[in-house]
Design a protein around this motif. Sequence first.
Motif, PDB file in Angstrom:
ATOM      1  N   ILE A  18       0.847  -1.292   0.182  1.00  0.00           N
ATOM      2  CA  ILE A  18      -0.042   0.036   0.062  1.00  0.00           C
ATOM      3  C   ILE A  18       0.882   1.184   0.009  1.00  0.00           C
ATOM      4  N   ILE A  19       0.550   2.117  -1.068  1.00  0.00           N
ATOM      5  CA  ILE A  19       1.329   3.535  -1.033  1.00  0.00           C
ATOM      6  C   ILE A  19       0.058   4.406  -0.227  1.00  0.00           C
ATOM      7  N   MET A  20       0.479   4.689   1.178  1.00  0.00           N
ATOM      8  CA  MET A  20      -0.469   5.303   2.015  1.00  0.00           C
ATOM      9  C   MET A  20      -0.139   6.875   1.681  1.00  0.00           C
ATOM     10  N   ASP A  21      -1.234   7.305   1.084  1.00  0.00           N
ATOM     11  CA  ASP A  21      -0.972   8.839   0.697  1.00  0.00           C
ATOM     12  C   ASP A  21      -2.319   9.503   0.984  1.00  0.00           C
ATOM     13  N   GLY A  22      -1.933  10.959   1.466  1.00  0.00           N
ATOM     14  CA  GLY A  22      -3.023  11.801   1.674  1.00  0.00           C
ATOM     15  C   GLY A  22      -3.170  12.223   3.019  1.00  0.00           C
ATOM     16  N   LEU A  62       3.756  -1.518   3.930  1.00  0.00           N
ATOM     17  CA  LEU A  62       3.065  -0.039   3.865  1.00  0.00           C
ATOM     18  C   LEU A  62       4.467   0.864   3.338  1.00  0.00           C
ATOM     19  N   TYR A  63       4.323   1.914   2.465  1.00  0.00           N
ATOM     20  CA  TYR A  63       5.142   2.871   2.133  1.00  0.00           C
ATOM     21  C   TYR A  63       4.817   3.905   3.129  1.00  0.00           C
ATOM     22  N   ALA A  64       5.825   3.808   3.926  1.00  0.00           N
ATOM     23  CA  ALA A  64       5.901   4.674   5.275  1.00  0.00           C
ATOM     24  C   ALA A  64       6.608   6.273   4.838  1.00  0.00           C
ATOM     25  N   PHE A  65       7.965   5.883   4.398  1.00  0.00           N
ATOM     26  CA  PHE A  65       8.661   7.155   4.155  1.00  0.00           C
ATOM     27  C   PHE A  65       9.636   6.949   2.806  1.00  0.00           C
ATOM     28  N   SER A  66       9.492   7.661   1.791  1.00  0.00           N
ATOM     29  CA  SER A  66      10.374   7.390   0.727  1.00  0.00           C
ATOM     30  C   SER A  66      11.475   8.324   0.984  1.00  0.00           C
ATOM     31  N   THR A  67      12.696   7.722   0.132  1.00  0.00           N
ATOM     32  CA  THR A  67      13.776   8.553   0.383  1.00  0.00           C
ATOM     33  C   THR A  67      13.698  10.041  -0.405  1.00  0.00           C
ATOM     34  N   ASN A  71      13.083  15.674   1.516  1.00  0.00           N
ATOM     35  CA  ASN A  71      13.069  16.922   1.175  1.00  0.00           C
ATOM     36  C   ASN A  71      11.783  17.629   1.453  1.00  0.00           C
ATOM     37  N   ARG A  72      10.857  17.194   2.552  1.00  0.00           N
ATOM     38  CA  ARG A  72      10.039  17.946   3.224  1.00  0.00           C
ATOM     39  C   ARG A  72      10.564  18.719   4.083  1.00  0.00           C
ATOM     40  N   PRO A  73       9.735  19.868   4.691  1.00  0.00           N
ATOM     41  CA  PRO A  73      10.206  20.714   5.753  1.00  0.00           C
ATOM     42  C   PRO A  73      10.563  19.939   6.976  1.00  0.00           C
ATOM     43  N   ILE A 188      -2.046  -1.023  -3.563  1.00  0.00           N
ATOM     44  CA  ILE A 188      -3.172  -0.285  -3.489  1.00  0.00           C
ATOM     45  C   ILE A 188      -2.666   1.333  -3.161  1.00  0.00           C
ATOM     46  N   ARG A 189      -3.104   2.325  -3.728  1.00  0.00           N
ATOM     47  CA  ARG A 189      -2.681   3.776  -3.550  1.00  0.00           C
ATOM     48  C   ARG A 189      -4.021   4.487  -3.098  1.00  0.00           C
ATOM     49  N   THR A 190      -3.751   5.207  -2.300  1.00  0.00           N
ATOM     50  CA  THR A 190      -5.050   6.132  -1.793  1.00  0.00           C
ATOM     51  C   THR A 190      -4.552   7.759  -2.016  1.00  0.00           C
ATOM     52  N   ARG A 194      -2.254   8.785  -9.372  1.00  0.00           N
ATOM     53  CA  ARG A 194      -2.123   7.532  -9.980  1.00  0.00           C
ATOM     54  C   ARG A 194      -0.538   7.356 -10.642  1.00  0.00           C
ATOM     55  N   ARG A 195       0.248   7.293  -9.527  1.00  0.00           N
ATOM     56  CA  ARG A 195       1.646   7.098  -9.823  1.00  0.00           C
ATOM     57  C   ARG A 195       2.115   6.175  -8.678  1.00  0.00           C
ATOM     58  N   VAL A 196       3.421   5.510  -9.134  1.00  0.00           N
ATOM     59  CA  VAL A 196       4.143   4.499  -8.151  1.00  0.00           C
ATOM     60  C   VAL A 196       5.199   5.525  -7.507  1.00  0.00           C
ATOM     61  N   SER A 197       5.552   6.419  -7.632  1.00  0.00           N
ATOM     62  CA  SER A 197       6.482   7.162  -6.821  1.00  0.00           C
ATOM     63  C   SER A 197       7.777   6.443  -6.004  1.00  0.00           C
ATOM     64  N   ASN A 198       8.284   5.842  -7.029  1.00  0.00           N
ATOM     65  CA  ASN A 198       9.506   4.971  -6.793  1.00  0.00           C
ATOM     66  C   ASN A 198       9.359   3.812  -5.779  1.00  0.00           C
TER      67      ASN A 198
END
Length: 249
Positions: A18-22, A62-67, A71-73, A188-190, A194-198
């Motif tokens: 799961i790409i837990m997004d949003g 679960l995708y919890a934190f990408s490389t 770059n976020r604040p 699943i991506r929420t 509609r992308r895979v984000s690495n």
Amino acid sequence: MSDLSHIDLNNIPEHIAIIMDGNGRWAKSHGEDRLFGHSKGVDAVRETLKTARELNVKFLTLYAFSTENWNRPQKEVEGLMNLLVLSLANEIDEMNENGVRLQTIGNIEGMPKECQESLRDAIDKTKSNKEITLVLALNYSSKWEITEMVKTLSNKIKNKEISESEITDDLISDHLTTRRIPDPELLIRTSGERRVSNFLLWQIAYTEFVFLDIFWPDFGRSQLIEAIYDFQNRERRFGMVSEQINTIE
Ligand code: IPE
Ligand code: IPE
Ligand code: MG
């Protein structure tokens, strides 16, 4: 759809990713700050894990934190790292009661020391659990792991441990951080993206995708069941034609 009568309990994916997004947009729409959204996201993780276990899913990644998320604040990154440490401490007993084994994929050595220690501790304390494996993708990037795999295999060739002809797709899989984890049947991506984000580029070669418009904190039991229902109504042909698939069954 929150009851199980619609789905075939004999055809549950062994591995769901799961790409837990949003979380951020969920928070904004509720007039809260982004970190509040992330902590609501942890509640959704708990419910999803519980349901996956109930359905006999064996691996939940679960995708919890990408490389790229570094770059976020700084405030958000620190908040996410603290939330990870806090959540592991809060959940460890329940994970043990429920037979949840924790694993990670990604460049864990690049995580803050405190996170590494909490993760090591939780992985060690849950290592004999057998109901379900929860795989957290942390400091994860698919291009990173593929690059590491290429370096490792080239070194093995240089040192004559293997020859070029021994490189197969199984050998490549064995040199990714997902070794010993089967490829996911369902991703699943929420959040409506509609992308895979690495994420798991190699491993999703034949995965079914379910994209949902809801934000991750609104995901739960019924959404997981619905995604599995959707998955079960696809015909996975693996390059063949429909008639062949139906004969095999
Ligand atoms: C997903 O939610 C969680 C992480 C990437 C850590 P986001 O934080 O990406 O939420 P949006 O996409 O900004 O709404
Ligand atoms: C993907 O979400 C990473 C995680 C869910 C951890 P992002 O929110 O970082 O993805 P992009 O940047 O919108 O593609
Ligand atoms: Mg996002």
